[in-house]
Design a protein around this motif. Structure first.
Motif, PDB file in Angstrom:
ATOM      1  N   ARG A 212       0.858  -1.187   0.000  1.00  0.00           N
ATOM      2  CA  ARG A 212       0.000   0.000   0.000  1.00  0.00           C
ATOM      3  C   ARG A 212       0.892   1.233   0.000  1.00  0.00           C
ATOM      4  N   PRO A 213       0.378   2.363  -0.494  1.00  0.00           N
ATOM      5  CA  PRO A 213       1.211   3.571  -0.600  1.00  0.00           C
ATOM      6  C   PRO A 213       1.791   3.985   0.752  1.00  0.00           C
ATOM      7  N   GLY A 214       3.093   4.271   0.755  1.00  0.00           N
ATOM      8  CA  GLY A 214       3.767   4.755   1.955  1.00  0.00           C
ATOM      9  C   GLY A 214       4.167   3.674   2.934  1.00  0.00           C
ATOM     10  N   ALA A 215       3.829   2.416   2.660  1.00  0.00           N
ATOM     11  CA  ALA A 215       4.126   1.333   3.600  1.00  0.00           C
ATOM     12  C   ALA A 215       5.370   0.565   3.159  1.00  0.00           C
ATOM     13  N   ILE A 216       6.021  -0.062   4.125  1.00  0.00           N
ATOM     14  CA  ILE A 216       7.201  -0.873   3.847  1.00  0.00           C
ATOM     15  C   ILE A 216       7.081  -2.202   4.586  1.00  0.00           C
ATOM     16  N   TYR A 217       7.710  -3.213   4.045  1.00  0.00           N
ATOM     17  CA  TYR A 217       7.710  -4.517   4.710  1.00  0.00           C
ATOM     18  C   TYR A 217       8.693  -4.504   5.882  1.00  0.00           C
ATOM     19  N   ASP A 218       8.341  -5.232   6.917  1.00  0.00           N
ATOM     20  CA  ASP A 218       9.077  -5.212   8.177  1.00  0.00           C
ATOM     21  C   ASP A 218      10.308  -6.116   8.101  1.00  0.00           C
ATOM     22  N   SER A 219      11.415  -5.544   7.631  1.00  0.00           N
ATOM     23  CA  SER A 219      12.657  -6.323   7.593  1.00  0.00           C
ATOM     24  C   SER A 219      13.314  -6.394   8.961  1.00  0.00           C
ATOM     25  N   GLY A 405      23.917   4.078   2.550  1.00  0.00           N
ATOM     26  CA  GLY A 405      22.641   4.503   3.111  1.00  0.00           C
ATOM     27  C   GLY A 405      22.154   3.561   4.196  1.00  0.00           C
ATOM     28  N   SER A 406      21.558   4.122   5.278  1.00  0.00           N
ATOM     29  CA  SER A 406      21.166   3.299   6.428  1.00  0.00           C
ATOM     30  C   SER A 406      19.932   2.451   6.169  1.00  0.00           C
ATOM     31  N   GLY A 407      19.314   2.622   5.009  1.00  0.00           N
ATOM     32  CA  GLY A 407      18.184   1.759   4.672  1.00  0.00           C
ATOM     33  C   GLY A 407      18.534   0.680   3.665  1.00  0.00           C
ATOM     34  N   MET A 408      19.814   0.597   3.272  1.00  0.00           N
ATOM     35  CA  MET A 408      20.208  -0.319   2.201  1.00  0.00           C
ATOM     36  C   MET A 408      20.659  -1.653   2.792  1.00  0.00           C
ATOM     37  N   LEU A 409      19.709  -2.528   3.035  1.00  0.00           N
ATOM     38  CA  LEU A 409      19.988  -3.810   3.674  1.00  0.00           C
ATOM     39  C   LEU A 409      20.834  -4.719   2.790  1.00  0.00           C
ATOM     40  N   SER A 410      20.745  -4.522   1.467  1.00  0.00           N
ATOM     41  CA  SER A 410      21.537  -5.377   0.567  1.00  0.00           C
ATOM     42  C   SER A 410      23.037  -5.197   0.812  1.00  0.00           C
ATOM     43  N   SER A 411      23.442  -4.025   1.298  1.00  0.00           N
ATOM     44  CA  SER A 411      24.856  -3.799   1.557  1.00  0.00           C
ATOM     45  C   SER A 411      25.353  -4.639   2.725  1.00  0.00           C
ATOM     46  N   MET A 412      24.463  -4.991   3.668  1.00  0.00           N
ATOM     47  CA  MET A 412      24.849  -5.875   4.767  1.00  0.00           C
ATOM     48  C   MET A 412      25.005  -7.312   4.275  1.00  0.00           C
ATOM     49  N   VAL A 413      24.230  -7.676   3.282  1.00  0.00           N
ATOM     50  CA  VAL A 413      24.331  -9.027   2.723  1.00  0.00           C
ATOM     51  C   VAL A 413      25.678  -9.205   2.047  1.00  0.00           C
ATOM     52  N   ARG A 414      26.135  -8.175   1.330  1.00  0.00           N
ATOM     53  CA  ARG A 414      27.402  -8.279   0.612  1.00  0.00           C
ATOM     54  C   ARG A 414      28.606  -8.193   1.540  1.00  0.00           C
ATOM     55  N   ALA A 415      28.460  -7.560   2.687  1.00  0.00           N
ATOM     56  CA  ALA A 415      29.588  -7.317   3.590  1.00  0.00           C
ATOM     57  C   ALA A 415      29.928  -8.558   4.403  1.00  0.00           C
ATOM     58  N   ASN A 416      31.193  -8.649   4.830  1.00  0.00           N
ATOM     59  CA  ASN A 416      31.581  -9.663   5.818  1.00  0.00           C
ATOM     60  C   ASN A 416      32.128  -9.023   7.092  1.00  0.00           C
ATOM     61  N   GLY A 417      31.990  -7.687   7.175  1.00  0.00           N
ATOM     62  CA  GLY A 417      32.399  -7.002   8.391  1.00  0.00           C
ATOM     63  C   GLY A 417      32.070  -5.527   8.318  1.00  0.00           C
ATOM     64  N   LEU A 418      32.295  -4.839   9.431  1.00  0.00           N
ATOM     65  CA  LEU A 418      32.118  -3.391   9.500  1.00  0.00           C
ATOM     66  C   LEU A 418      33.491  -2.744   9.641  1.00  0.00           C
ATOM     67  N   ILE A 419      33.810  -1.816   8.753  1.00  0.00           N
ATOM     68  CA  ILE A 419      35.028  -1.038   8.898  1.00  0.00           C
ATOM     69  C   ILE A 419      34.819  -0.076  10.070  1.00  0.00           C
ATOM     70  N   VAL A 420      35.765  -0.036  10.988  1.00  0.00           N
ATOM     71  CA  VAL A 420      35.622   0.780  12.197  1.00  0.00           C
ATOM     72  C   VAL A 420      36.489   2.023  12.048  1.00  0.00           C
ATOM     73  N   LEU A 421      35.830   3.169  11.869  1.00  0.00           N
ATOM     74  CA  LEU A 421      36.523   4.444  11.758  1.00  0.00           C
ATOM     75  C   LEU A 421      36.300   5.204  13.062  1.00  0.00           C
ATOM     76  N   ARG A 422      37.365   5.395  13.835  1.00  0.00           N
ATOM     77  CA  ARG A 422      37.277   5.884  15.209  1.00  0.00           C
ATOM     78  C   ARG A 422      36.782   7.334  15.282  1.00  0.00           C
ATOM     79  N   HIS A 423      36.397   7.714  16.509  1.00  0.00           N
ATOM     80  CA  HIS A 423      35.751   8.997  16.769  1.00  0.00           C
ATOM     81  C   HIS A 423      36.557  10.177  16.225  1.00  0.00           C
ATOM     82  N   GLU A 424      37.849  10.212  16.509  1.00  0.00           N
ATOM     83  CA  GLU A 424      38.672  11.358  16.117  1.00  0.00           C
ATOM     84  C   GLU A 424      39.301  11.196  14.737  1.00  0.00           C
ATOM     85  N   GLN A 425      39.048  10.081  14.091  1.00  0.00           N
ATOM     86  CA  GLN A 425      39.702   9.773  12.822  1.00  0.00           C
ATOM     87  C   GLN A 425      39.128  10.617  11.696  1.00  0.00           C
ATOM     88  N   GLY A 426      39.981  10.949  10.727  1.00  0.00           N
ATOM     89  CA  GLY A 426      39.538  11.660   9.541  1.00  0.00           C
ATOM     90  C   GLY A 426      39.499  10.738   8.330  1.00  0.00           C
TER      91      GLY A 426
END
Length: 443
Positions: A212-219, A405-426
């Motif tokens: 329906r318009p404006g609705a999304i499936y609950d992933s 993008g924080s809504g792109m779940l397909s990117s989690m499927v392709r990944a095998n980890g999270l790159i960790v970029l620290r608080h003060e890092q550029g």
């Protein structure tokens, strides 16, 4: 047990409106305490569970000196530098069938791997290092082994009375095998952690419902309940709840009544229809965070009383002061799918493992060289999805999965980890070393 204000007061520079990941981690470590209760399980049912007590070895492993090779056992004192050695076999020792005779100088015993070393013998020559003689003897060439070679010592793996497995061990196949090697049939483990989950939002559709318009499936419901199941928790799936204060309150009441921890996604930002935060202020001792991380800015954490069914308690923490065992820990995650998953992996998963009593709670990190430029502004911790691979030169490299993008779940499927970029890092230059939080068995 401390209140949320007490916990926050112990963190220098604590700022819920711009909270560093390190401070959020420390806060949750203080908030989440191990649950009580154990059960005894047969070994074959204990895989993935958490050991409730130190396991003290009732015997030595191995229980006797034994051979590490198929070959011939003899007294290593007979070996002389630069001199060949000739021995006459006088018996045979098999695994489970020790040889009980006496061995004189110049004699040896044919022995199989795992067989008990005969009395007075301390060295095994592998069969392939011997030459048979015409009179039934064997010859050993000079300087091919040393005294004591190829002998496993009694207790070299475990000594009787030593701790074989520590309390809090997440029982792996190797740990189960170790317990079996000690002759154990059962293990005492902590009870399963009970975790309730529900999604919130009028826009949520269950899989199978017509669009329906404006609705999304609950992933989020599927991914987070799967993450909880992979963690070994007892999942209480309460489905999706619309943006209605009464229904949200009822969902929290049902969840808190059944679970040690309650997880919800959506409704934790500052929108007019985001009732979750407002409702929780009435139901428990909670705090809203704006995390200095990407993805995953908004989050709600705290405690809610378990006895909420049928009433709206204006101050349940005061009513049950000193009785925090009657509280459920709350984790309110953002609604965007990747943000919810990253917050779970970085912050919630370690807290739940702590509640389970697990000693090692963090996912494994490794270092890899970035195969691309990654833009990053200091002042927040960022977790781009990454793909770690072995470069042609044999070194580990990592690249992002593309758009983050924080809504792109397909990117989690392709990944095998999270790159960790620290608080003060550029910014990260191509070839720079970066830390990667590997998914391992979490996904």
């Amino acid at each position: 047990m401390s209140t949320l204000a007490d916990i926050a007061a112990e963190l220098p520079g604590y700022d819920p409106s711009d909270l560093r990941v390190a401070d959020a981690t420390a806060f949750l470590e203080a908030l989440a305490e191990p649950v009580q209760g154990t059960e005894t399980l047969p070994l074959h049912e204990a895989l993935g569970r958490v050991l409730a007590h130190d396991l003290v070895s009732p015997l030595s492993v191995p229980p006797h000196d034994n051979s590490a090779m198929d070959g011939y056992a003899f007294d290593g004192a007979a070996l002389q530098p630069g001199q060949p050695l000739q021995l006459r076999p006088v018996g045979q020792a098999l695994a489970g069938r020790p040889w009980q005779g006496q061995v004189a100088p110049g004699e040896c015993v044919r022995i199989m791997t795992g067989a008990v070393m005969p009395a007075g013998l301390d060295t095994v020559v592998p069969q392939e290092l011997t030459t048979p003689g015409p009179d039934g003897t064997i010859a050993i060439a000079p300087d091919v082994l040393r005294p004591g070679a190829n002998r496993r010592l009694r207790g070299e793996d475990l000594q009787e009375g030593a701790i074989a497995l520590q309390k809090g061990e997440l029982l792996s196949p190797a740990a189960i095998g170790l317990a079996a090697s000690l002759g154990l049939q059962t293990l005492e483990v902590t009870r399963r952690l009970r975790v309730a989950y529900f999604s919130t939002g009028d826009e949520i559709l269950r899989p199978g419902e017509p669009p329906r318009p404006g609705a999304i499936y609950d992933s989020n419901r599927a991914t987070l309940t799967s993450l909880l199941a992979r963690l070994g928790a007892q999942v209480i799936d309460l489905g999706a709840v619309p943006d209605d204060p009464a229904q949200i309150a009822a969902a929290f009441a049902r969840a808190a009544a059944q679970a040690d921890a309650v997880i919800t996604s959506g409704g934790v930002s500052t929108g007019d229809a985001d009732h979750t935060r407002a409702m929780l202020q009435q139901l428990g001792d909670v705090v809203s965070w704006r995390l200095a991380m990407r993805p995953g800015r908004p989050m709600v954490v705290g405690r809610i009383a378990r006895a909420l069914e049928g009433k709206m308690a204006s101050s349940p923490i005061q009513e049950s002061a000193g009785s925090y065992e009657n509280q459920s820990i709350l984790f309110g995650l953002p609604g965007n799918p990747v943000a919810a998953m990253v917050c779970f992996l970085v912050l919630v998963r370690p807290a739940l493992l702590r509640m389970m009593g697990v000693r090692q709670q963090a996912l494994p990190y490794l270092q890899a060289r970035s195969s691309e430029i990654i833009r990053k502004r200091p002042g927040r911790t960022e977790y781009p999805r990454g793909i770690v691979f072995t470069a042609p030169d044999g070194n580990l490299q990592v690249c992002t999965t593309g758009s983050q993008g924080s809504g792109m779940l397909s990117s989690m499927v392709r990944a095998n980890g999270l790159i960790v970029l620290r608080h003060e890092q550029g910014d990260v230059a191509m070839g720079d070393l970066v830390d990667v939080m590997m998914f391992d068995a979490a996904l």
